[in-house]
Design an enzyme around this catalytic site. Sequence first.
Site, PDB file in Angstrom:
ATOM      1  N   GLY A   1     -45.684   5.143  20.674  1.00 39.76           N
ATOM      2  CA  GLY A   1     -44.613   5.025  19.693  1.00 39.76           C
ATOM      3  C   GLY A   1     -43.750   6.236  19.451  1.00 39.76           C
ATOM      4  O   GLY A   1     -42.789   6.159  18.674  1.00 39.76           O
TER       5      GLY A   1
ATOM      6  N   PRO B   1     -48.629   6.643  25.202  1.00 40.14           N
ATOM      7  CA  PRO B   1     -47.182   6.812  25.289  1.00 40.14           C
ATOM      8  C   PRO B   1     -46.580   5.977  26.412  1.00 40.14           C
ATOM      9  O   PRO B   1     -47.085   5.982  27.534  1.00 40.14           O
ATOM     10  CB  PRO B   1     -47.023   8.306  25.598  1.00 40.14           C
ATOM     11  CG  PRO B   1     -48.300   8.696  26.270  1.00 40.14           C
ATOM     12  CD  PRO B   1     -49.373   7.817  25.696  1.00 40.14           C
ATOM     13  N   GLY B   2     -45.541   5.238  26.099  1.00 39.52           N
ATOM     14  CA  GLY B   2     -44.843   4.460  27.127  1.00 39.52           C
ATOM     15  C   GLY B   2     -43.442   5.027  27.288  1.00 39.52           C
ATOM     16  O   GLY B   2     -43.123   5.757  28.222  1.00 39.52           O
TER      17      GLY B   2
ATOM     18  N   CYS C   1     -22.647 -14.747  32.200  1.00 33.13           N
ATOM     19  CA  CYS C   1     -21.836 -15.663  31.412  1.00 33.13           C
ATOM     20  C   CYS C   1     -22.412 -15.751  30.019  1.00 33.13           C
ATOM     21  O   CYS C   1     -23.105 -16.715  29.664  1.00 33.13           O
ATOM     22  CB  CYS C   1     -21.814 -17.031  32.075  1.00 33.13           C
ATOM     23  SG  CYS C   1     -20.901 -16.969  33.604  1.00 33.13           S
TER      24      CYS C   1
ATOM     25  N   TYR D   1     -38.361   0.278  29.415  1.00 34.58           N
ATOM     26  CA  TYR D   1     -37.957  -1.033  28.904  1.00 34.58           C
ATOM     27  C   TYR D   1     -36.583  -1.479  29.425  1.00 34.58           C
ATOM     28  O   TYR D   1     -35.813  -2.121  28.722  1.00 34.58           O
ATOM     29  CB  TYR D   1     -37.989  -1.055  27.358  1.00 34.58           C
ATOM     30  CG  TYR D   1     -39.328  -0.647  26.805  1.00 34.58           C
ATOM     31  CD1 TYR D   1     -40.442  -1.470  26.961  1.00 34.58           C
ATOM     32  CD2 TYR D   1     -39.507   0.572  26.137  1.00 34.58           C
ATOM     33  CE1 TYR D   1     -41.688  -1.092  26.481  1.00 34.58           C
ATOM     34  CE2 TYR D   1     -40.756   0.955  25.653  1.00 34.58           C
ATOM     35  CZ  TYR D   1     -41.831   0.114  25.829  1.00 34.58           C
ATOM     36  OH  TYR D   1     -43.068   0.492  25.365  1.00 34.58           O
TER      37      TYR D   1
ATOM     38  N   ARG E   1     -31.670  -4.229  26.416  1.00 36.83           N
ATOM     39  CA  ARG E   1     -32.013  -3.612  25.135  1.00 36.83           C
ATOM     40  C   ARG E   1     -30.867  -3.652  24.117  1.00 36.83           C
ATOM     41  O   ARG E   1     -31.110  -3.715  22.920  1.00 36.83           O
ATOM     42  CB  ARG E   1     -32.518  -2.173  25.328  1.00 36.83           C
ATOM     43  CG  ARG E   1     -33.906  -2.143  25.997  1.00 36.83           C
ATOM     44  CD  ARG E   1     -34.519  -0.755  26.003  1.00 36.83           C
ATOM     45  NE  ARG E   1     -34.855  -0.282  24.682  1.00 36.83           N
ATOM     46  CZ  ARG E   1     -34.230   0.680  24.030  1.00 36.83           C
ATOM     47  NH1 ARG E   1     -33.202   1.295  24.578  1.00 36.83           N
ATOM     48  NH2 ARG E   1     -34.624   1.049  22.834  1.00 36.83           N
TER      49      ARG E   1
ATOM     50  N   TYR F   1     -31.819  -5.415  20.742  1.00 34.46           N
ATOM     51  CA  TYR F   1     -32.014  -4.562  19.549  1.00 34.46           C
ATOM     52  C   TYR F   1     -30.787  -3.738  19.181  1.00 34.46           C
ATOM     53  O   TYR F   1     -30.889  -2.834  18.368  1.00 34.46           O
ATOM     54  CB  TYR F   1     -33.135  -3.541  19.765  1.00 34.46           C
ATOM     55  CG  TYR F   1     -34.370  -3.931  20.518  1.00 34.46           C
ATOM     56  CD1 TYR F   1     -35.273  -4.867  19.991  1.00 34.46           C
ATOM     57  CD2 TYR F   1     -34.696  -3.314  21.721  1.00 34.46           C
ATOM     58  CE1 TYR F   1     -36.449  -5.166  20.668  1.00 34.46           C
ATOM     59  CE2 TYR F   1     -35.871  -3.616  22.399  1.00 34.46           C
ATOM     60  CZ  TYR F   1     -36.733  -4.552  21.868  1.00 34.46           C
ATOM     61  OH  TYR F   1     -37.887  -4.840  22.536  1.00 34.46           O
TER      62      TYR F   1
HETATM   63  C1  LIG Z   1     -45.774  -0.919  23.400  1.00 33.62           C
HETATM   64  C2  LIG Z   1     -47.098  -0.317  23.187  1.00 33.62           C
HETATM   65  C3  LIG Z   1     -47.306   1.029  23.473  1.00 33.62           C
HETATM   66  C4  LIG Z   1     -46.209   1.954  23.944  1.00 33.62           C
HETATM   67  O1  LIG Z   1     -45.267   2.207  22.973  1.00 33.62           O
HETATM   68  P1  LIG Z   1     -44.108   3.284  23.243  1.00 33.62           P
HETATM   69  O2  LIG Z   1     -43.266   3.208  22.043  1.00 33.62           O
HETATM   70  O3  LIG Z   1     -43.409   2.866  24.467  1.00 33.62           O
HETATM   71  O4  LIG Z   1     -44.772   4.614  23.392  1.00 33.62           O
HETATM   72  C5  LIG Z   1     -48.582   1.526  23.335  1.00 33.62           C
HETATM   73  N1  LIG Z   1     -49.603   0.745  22.905  1.00 33.62           N
HETATM   74  C6  LIG Z   1     -49.427  -0.560  22.614  1.00 33.62           C
HETATM   75  C7  LIG Z   1     -50.579  -1.357  22.192  1.00 33.62           C
HETATM   76  C8  LIG Z   1     -48.178  -1.128  22.740  1.00 33.62           C
HETATM   77  O5  LIG Z   1     -48.007  -2.416  22.432  1.00 33.62           O
END
Ligand SMILES: *Cc1c(COP(=O)(O)O)cnc(C)c1O
Length: 434
Positions: free
Chosen positions: A251, A294-295, A364, A393, A333, A337
């Site tokens: 997050g 972290p993603g 379209c 994403y 995105r 959002y």
């Molecule tokens: C989406 C998600 C993440 C990654 O969140 P980021 O905001 O991209 O860092 C980590 N853990 C869980 C369970 C998620 O659903």
Amino acid sequence: MTEFVMENCKVNPKGNLEFAGADTTELAGQYGTPLMLLDENKIREHAALYRDAMKKYFTPDSYPLYASKALSYKGIYRIMQQEGVGSDAVSCGEIYTAKAAGFDVGKMVFHGNNKTEEDLRYAVRVGIGRIVVDGPEELEELGKICTGLGVKQKIQIRITPGIDPHTHKAISTGRVDSKFGNAIATGQAEKITRAALKTEGVELMGFHCHVGSQIFETEPFINASAIMMSFIADMKKKTGFEAKELNLGGGFGVRYVKEHPYFDYEKAIEELSVKIKEQSASLNVKMPDIMLEPGRSMVAAAGITLYTVGSVKEIPEMKNYVSIDGGMTDNPRYALYQSQYEAVIANKAGQKADYVCSIAGRCCESGDLIAENIKLQKAKKGDILAVFVTGAYNYSMASNYNRLPRPAIVTVRDGHSEVAVRRESYEDLIKNDV
Ligand SMILES: *Cc1c(COP(=O)(O)O)cnc(C)c1O
């Protein structure tokens, strides 16, 4: 000097946008557009930052799990493995991709609020590191599967801490009314913990929470960790079970546009460690191994997308549209959002950006936009548009809507480029059609 939102971008002597040491207009010519470019050094830098900071500030067995829903293809799992980073998966498709890349799925955790029996069976069979159990039905089903197979599966339980971070509601997941997890406030967290301790075939390792995404303050994470540590202490008192692991999810925020703040990941990890150590001492529970997921912050700022400009439509006194050969199919995105992006005309990168316009995709669909009312260099047909900070994403959310093939992914490292994912062909589009 033109300043871009990404530090790995600059204007080269030809006046073109340079990314990770390569001229983006040359890459567009070589590989075609739309094209996703990834700065491999940047991804490795982020992976190393998390890996080293977590070892330094938490226990030696603490480590990051790359949330691969942000961007999943074989090569990214190889990079993470080489950097000593685990991964989280939210589907068997992600687990399968990681396995196909030779990734050690023993360092993978499996999430999801509604895993099917088939999902659970597959994950257990391939030797997934942890399953993060989301609810009582899943616990029961998993117990049966593992007993049947004669294995003991390590699990964490997903807890809803009751945190409301200040982010878009679609990516806020820590509140009691979330579809995910078991709330402490309702007693469901305690109930499922007691059930897990009695379930054969599973070994409870600890607890997980994830409060949301694109969060710039450390406060929600600190609060969540405090709540989770109190819950661990409470469970120790009530059941004798002391959690070995605490997984605090992902997050951390990413700077997409110049108005966004910088988020200091290492400092956040340090602040978290101070709080967790303090709680560990005052609540008399052992310091758990910490996991983070972290993603976005691993890959977003490592990516840009290149497009070719087609029509430029000027509606007098109203609006200018710059249309590109991609859009919501490779980056949904903005449509989802209203996420903000900055962009530049790559072949005019050194020129003044004073042309106010909206960037429109080719679907379209009037909502197929990448940005509205942003400032670009004066654009015309044939120009190359670069959109910044698209590593997370975007490709993972890409679709074939309007039967548009997905773009290619090319990794760039010190000016050298390589295809990581081939561009889809029309043949690919019909391969499952009977
Ligand atoms: C989406 C998600 C993440 C990654 O969140 P980021 O905001 O991209 O860092 C980590 N853990 C869980 C369970 C998620 O659903």
